[in-house]
Design a protein around this motif. Structure first.
Motif, short mmCIF file in Angstrom:
data_model
loop_
_atom_site.label_atom_id
_atom_site.label_comp_id
_atom_site.label_asym_id
_atom_site.label_seq_id
_atom_site.Cartn_x
_atom_site.Cartn_y
_atom_site.Cartn_z
N ALA A 177 41.20 71.08 37.61
CA ALA A 177 39.93 70.35 37.69
C ALA A 177 39.88 69.34 36.55
CB ALA A 177 38.74 71.31 37.63
N ILE A 178 39.48 69.79 35.37
CA ILE A 178 39.25 68.84 34.28
C ILE A 178 40.54 68.22 33.77
CG2 ILE A 178 39.27 70.51 32.37
CD1 ILE A 178 36.71 69.04 31.32
N GLY A 179 41.65 68.90 33.98
CA GLY A 179 42.93 68.38 33.47
C GLY A 179 43.83 67.82 34.55
N THR A 180 43.26 67.42 35.67
CA THR A 180 44.08 66.95 36.79
C THR A 180 44.92 65.74 36.40
OG1 THR A 180 42.19 67.57 38.15
CG2 THR A 180 44.01 66.50 39.25
N ALA A 181 44.31 64.79 35.71
CA ALA A 181 45.06 63.58 35.33
C ALA A 181 46.22 63.94 34.41
CB ALA A 181 44.13 62.58 34.64
N GLU A 182 45.95 64.80 33.44
CA GLU A 182 46.98 65.13 32.45
C GLU A 182 48.18 65.82 33.10
OE1 GLU A 182 43.74 65.40 31.91
OE2 GLU A 182 43.40 64.20 30.11
N ILE A 183 47.92 66.78 34.02
CA ILE A 183 49.06 67.50 34.61
C ILE A 183 49.85 66.57 35.54
CG2 ILE A 183 47.71 68.56 36.51
CD1 ILE A 183 50.78 69.99 34.69
N VAL A 184 49.14 65.78 36.33
CA VAL A 184 49.85 64.91 37.28
C VAL A 184 50.73 63.91 36.53
CG1 VAL A 184 49.53 63.05 38.97
CG2 VAL A 184 48.19 65.16 39.17
N HIS A 185 50.20 63.34 35.46
CA HIS A 185 50.97 62.30 34.76
C HIS A 185 52.06 62.86 33.87
CE1 HIS A 185 48.99 58.67 36.23
NE2 HIS A 185 47.97 59.49 36.41
N ALA A 186 51.83 64.02 33.30
CA ALA A 186 52.92 64.65 32.53
C ALA A 186 54.07 64.99 33.48
CB ALA A 186 52.42 65.90 31.81
N VAL A 227 48.31 73.09 43.92
CA VAL A 227 48.89 72.25 42.86
C VAL A 227 50.39 72.07 43.02
CG1 VAL A 227 49.18 71.97 40.37
CG2 VAL A 227 47.02 72.86 41.27
N CYS A 228 51.10 73.14 43.37
CA CYS A 228 52.56 73.00 43.52
C CYS A 228 52.88 71.94 44.57
CB CYS A 228 53.20 74.33 43.92
SG CYS A 228 53.29 75.53 42.61
N GLU A 229 52.16 72.03 45.69
CA GLU A 229 52.40 71.09 46.79
C GLU A 229 52.08 69.65 46.34
OE1 GLU A 229 51.15 74.05 47.00
OE2 GLU A 229 51.62 75.04 48.91
N LEU A 230 51.01 69.54 45.56
CA LEU A 230 50.60 68.22 45.06
C LEU A 230 51.69 67.64 44.14
CD1 LEU A 230 47.88 66.46 44.98
CD2 LEU A 230 47.51 67.52 42.77
N LEU A 231 52.14 68.46 43.19
CA LEU A 231 53.15 67.96 42.24
C LEU A 231 54.48 67.72 42.94
CD1 LEU A 231 52.44 70.17 39.09
CD2 LEU A 231 51.56 67.89 39.63
#
Lengths: 364, 250
Positions: free
Chosen positions: B99-108, B160-164
């Motif tokens: 949720a709050i860290g979506t941008a950080e995980i996707v971009h890392a 999340v796994c599918e998204l990444l």
């Protein structure tokens, strides 16, 4: 003497930061500081350093947190709306006693505002800016040279006190070109020394078995009694900074000053031109220019209010933020007047002259 | 006398403060054991999240940083870039990461940062008392979805796994579960693999643990495992999504 080069403030502060040993820079593009991030993108790899264009201002300041928690000199930069986004991270840096340098090339606000020079982030820079009880040092340059010199000063102060330091510039200083003379770049030996200065607390390799260290970089203390002690220790640090680190410039301060002007950064440059013209015409106007706007040089401003000073006038590129500190400093000794310009518009020398002249008339 | 089981060196002596039946302790232990077994402890640093595992920095006996909510992958980016000679992992829950860290995980992940992210998915905000998470299942009741998650109003849970796995850079992505000893053993293998790739500087590695929250689900430890098996595993399928190590070995 080093060679003088003509540079934009945004590029000069970037070059000076690299020379000061900054090898980690994380930022997000925003006008009017984009030359800074672009300079870092070009030059950081050449210096063997790290440049990452972050996905957001929030990510950038948190990358700085991570790098700083590893004991390394790290920096980010932005302009007003972006600095607002970084406040979460700045509060965490302060809470975790982490050094860091944050450059704010201010523009007009609030909200999206515009992209012209302004000083509307004074409160934010001098009152912590984020949640909780904390302060960041805030250095306000008034020339491109001083902007560049502050990179090194900011890193030294950040490391000395383990606290974030803000360089509070504005769009004019960022965009303007002036001749700059740089300090020599740190040598390999000096860089190594910088890398090793925080090993007693930072995240670093753990070679000393069985005396395995466990360093925690953290601003969380769930026990109120422990948090109280932590915040009180932060308070002691801010007291120490307040006692030791006030910086300001006295400009034509003497016992016969009729009017005292107080201004910082870009506004002070315009005031100096106006004061020069008035003094050439036979008046005696002095100016105090706070260089650290936190810690604020209250005593210096108070002492500059000589016996013949009828009034103190504060000039700022905002609705009147520093004027509150000047009133605290002057402490009712004489009236304090204010003139501001907002919207990213500068006052002209003539407008400043007219404001001072009007007060000279009243004082008669 | 022979020691056949002991506390991993990578865990401190502190007792976990997790609720009875919570699986954070199991996940912590798997990670700590793997770090020990791979001899990575002296070079390893970690990032704790905000959420139930906020005190993970106290439990892992290595240098740790505590992140603001959701920012752990940004911290880890700064840490790894500052100390490329060291290894970094983050440990994050579903509210923090999805949720709050979506941008950080996707971009890392998209930058292919050489870090390992351990993502614990129990479909609820535990620390704050059982609110709806981005991974809360359709119709699942929480304190902020008291009538059940209405997917027409608030959308479906995020996988999340599918998204990444849509990104090019990630090196290793796997979802495992912690619902039985056999699944825990399988999870351990995935943790070892991710951390091996981390040690070998292969790239971004990601493990999702399907976990439980007995306290906020209102179930006991065993019931919560059954509930997770019945409701979570069909939506969050346990599988390896990406293993560039296998592709490269071909």
């Amino acid at each position: 003497m080093a060679e003088k080069v003509l540079m934009k403030g945004n590029e000069a502060v970037a070059e000076a930061a690299i020379r000061a040993g900054c090898r980690l820079y994380f930022a997000y593009p925003i006008t009017p500081q984009s030359e800074l991030i672009e300079y870092m993108a070009r030059m950081m790899p050449k210096a063997g350093g790290v440049f990452v264009q972050a996905e957001s201002e929030i990510a950038a300041i948190n990358m700085v947190y991570g790098a700083s928690g590893c004991g390394r000199r790290a920096m980010t930069s932005s302009s007003s709306p972006g600095i607002a986004l970084k406040q979460e991270g700045i509060s965490y840096l302060a809470g975790a006693n982490l050094p860091a340098v944050i450059v704010n090339v201010q523009r007009g606000g609030p909200g999206l505002g515009d992209i012209q020079p302004a000083q509307g982030d004074y409160f934010q820079a001098t009152r912590g800016g984020g949640n909780g009880d904390y302060y960041t040092m805030a250095l306000a340059p008034s020339t491109v040279q001083e902007f560049a010199d502050m990179a090194s000063l900011a890193f030294d102060l950040a490391d000395k006190y383990r606290n974030p330091v803000v360089i509070l510039a504005d769009g004019l200083l960022g965009q303007m070109m002036e001749p700059v003379e740089f300090l020599p770049a740190k040598t390999e030996a000096e860089l190594k020394e910088l890398d090793n200065q925080h090993l007693d607390w930072c995240c670093c390799p753990n070679e000393d078995e069985p005396n395995h260290h466990h360093h925690e970089i953290n601003s969380l203390e769930i026990d109120p009694v422990v948090l109280e002690q932590h915040v009180l220790r932060l308070g002691e640090k801010y007291d120490k900074i307040t006692a030791n680190e006030q910086r300001w410039e006295d400009y034509n301060i003497n016992a016969d000053n009729e009017i005292l002007v107080v201004a910082f950064g870009t506004a002070s440059r315009i005031c100096k031109s106006a004061i020069d013209e008035l003094n050439d015409a036979g008046h005696n106007i002095g100016l105090v220019r706070p260089i650290t706007v936190w810690p604020y040089p209250y005593d210096a401003v108070y002492k500059a209010v000589g016996d013949k000073v009828k009034k103190v006038i504060v000039f700022e590129l905002n609705l009147g933020q520093m004027v509150q500190d000047v009133k605290i400093a002057v402490n009712g000794k004489v009236p304090v007047d204010f003139m501001g310009k907002v919207g990213g518009i500068l006052f002209s020398t003539d407008e400043v002259k007219a404001k001072i002249a009007e007060n000279l008339e009243e004082a008669k | 006398m022979q020691v056949i089981a002991t506390r991993p060196n990578t865990l401190t002596d502190l007792n976990f403060t997790y609720c009875p039946g919570c699986l954070h302790g199991v996940a912590h232990r798997l990670i700590a054991e793997a770090i020990d077994e791979l001899g990575m402890r002296n070079q390893m640093m970690g990032v704790a999240p905000v959420g139930c595992s906020v005190f993970a920095y106290k439990f892992f006996n290595i240098d740790m940083q505590e992140a603001a909510h959701g920012r752990a992958p940004a911290l880890a980016t700064g840490m790894k870039r500052a100390r490329p000679d060291m290894n970094v992992f983050t440990y994050q829950g579903d509210g923090d990461l999805a949720a709050i860290g979506t941008a950080e995980i996707v971009h890392a992940a998209n930058r292919g940062e050489h870090i390992t992210v351990f993502f614990v998915n129990n479909a609820i905000y535990g620390m704050t008392g059982g609110q709806m998470a981005p991974t809360t299942l359709p119709d699942m009741k929480t304190t902020t979805s008291p009538y059940g998650r209405d997917v027409d109003d608030i959308g479906y849970p995020i996988r999340v796994c599918e998204l990444l796995n849509t990104l090019v850079a990630p090196y290793f992505i796997e979802r495992v579960s912690l619902l039985s000893p056999a699944e825990i053993m399988k999870a351990k293998k995935a943790v070892l693999k991710a951390l091996t790739y981390n040690k070998e500087e292969r790239g971004f590695t990601f493990i999702e643990f399907v976990s439980t929250c007995p306290t906020n689900w209102g179930l006991d430890a065993l019931e919560s495992r059954d509930w997770a098996r019945e409701h979570m595993l069909p939506f969050f399928k346990v599988q390896n999504f990406r293993d560039k190590g296998i592709e490269e070995a071909k």
